[in-house]
Scaffold this active site. Structure first.
Site: not given
Length: 238
Positions: A139, A152
């Site tokens: 990501s 995350y």
């Protein structure tokens, strides 16, 4: 991709489902792996109606026994494993002082420990057949950081490092490893948690699936260690 055996984790929704449909339509034999077996079976049944061989496995990627079993079951079903796509992911959005151990562990276990386990077991088989590809879905969170997402970010920065390390380690065995840094997509992963998000800034997950397919279909002599796929109006990247 015709006749290749592919395992996609997190394959029951979002980018994972898009990947399963895309690769199955190219003739690949696709194993839909997901924490939710019912949803995985639904995707697999759709693939079976329009494409080739398929199979569904319900398992937690962060469970060592389950991860090894998923690799073994894929090989038992299709006789080999050509492509592993580590796509399963989860998140928790909260300040560090509110982040408890259970949520931290869940995010790291799914997003980082899972790809480690599956790559470990997949590599053992791929080394024997002297070929294979591992794709790790990262990501933009692996390249920069924003508030209230420490778990995350830690998992995705770690996954990017793991991916590059495996590229260096497995390349001599004719195994390709690629990190795909995906920008925001119109998937439940974002839409369910941020209902007010501007969808015009997000990309169709099928577009990212096409980019993954192009990586997988490169000539044998070429590997791409890292590729970034952004929507034109990406807000999480300059």
């Amino acid at each position: 991709m015709a006749g290749k055996a592919v395992l996609v984790t997190g394959g029951a929704s979002g980018l994972g489902a898009a990947l399963c449909h895309m690769l199955s339509s190219c003739g690949a034999d696709v194993v839909v792996g997901d924490l939710n077996l019912d949803k995985a079976q639904t995707v697999a049944s759709l693939l079976a109606q329009t494409s080739g061989k398929t199979h569904a496995i319900g398992f937690n990627v962060g469970d060592p026994v389950a991860a090894e079993r998923a690799i073994d079951e894929t090989i038992e079903r299709f006789g080999k494993l050509d492509v592993l796509i580590n796509n399963a992911g989860t998140d928790i959005t909260c300040p560090i002082e509110e982040l408890d151990y259970a949520d931290w562990d869940r995010v790291i276990r799914t997003n980082l420990y899972g790809p480690f386990l599956l790559s470990k077991y997949a590599a053992q088989h791929m080394k024997k057949q002297r070929s294979g590809q591992i794709v790790n879905i990262a990501s933009t969170a692996a390249k920069r950081a924003w508030p209230n997402a420490s778990a995350y970010h830690a998992s995705k920065w770690g996954l990017l490092g793991l991916s590059h390390a495996l590229h260096a380690e497995l390349r001599p065995h004719n195994i390709k490893v690629t990190a795909v840094i995906a920008g925001g997509m119109r998937t439940p992963f974002l839409l369910d948690r941020f209902p007010d998000i501007d969808v015009s800034t997000l990309q169709d997950p099928a577009n990212v699936a096409r980019a993954v397919k192009s990586v997988l279909m490169l000539p044998e002599q070429t590997v791409i260690p890292e590729v970034m796929v952004l929507p034109m109006q990406e807000t999480s990247w300059p």
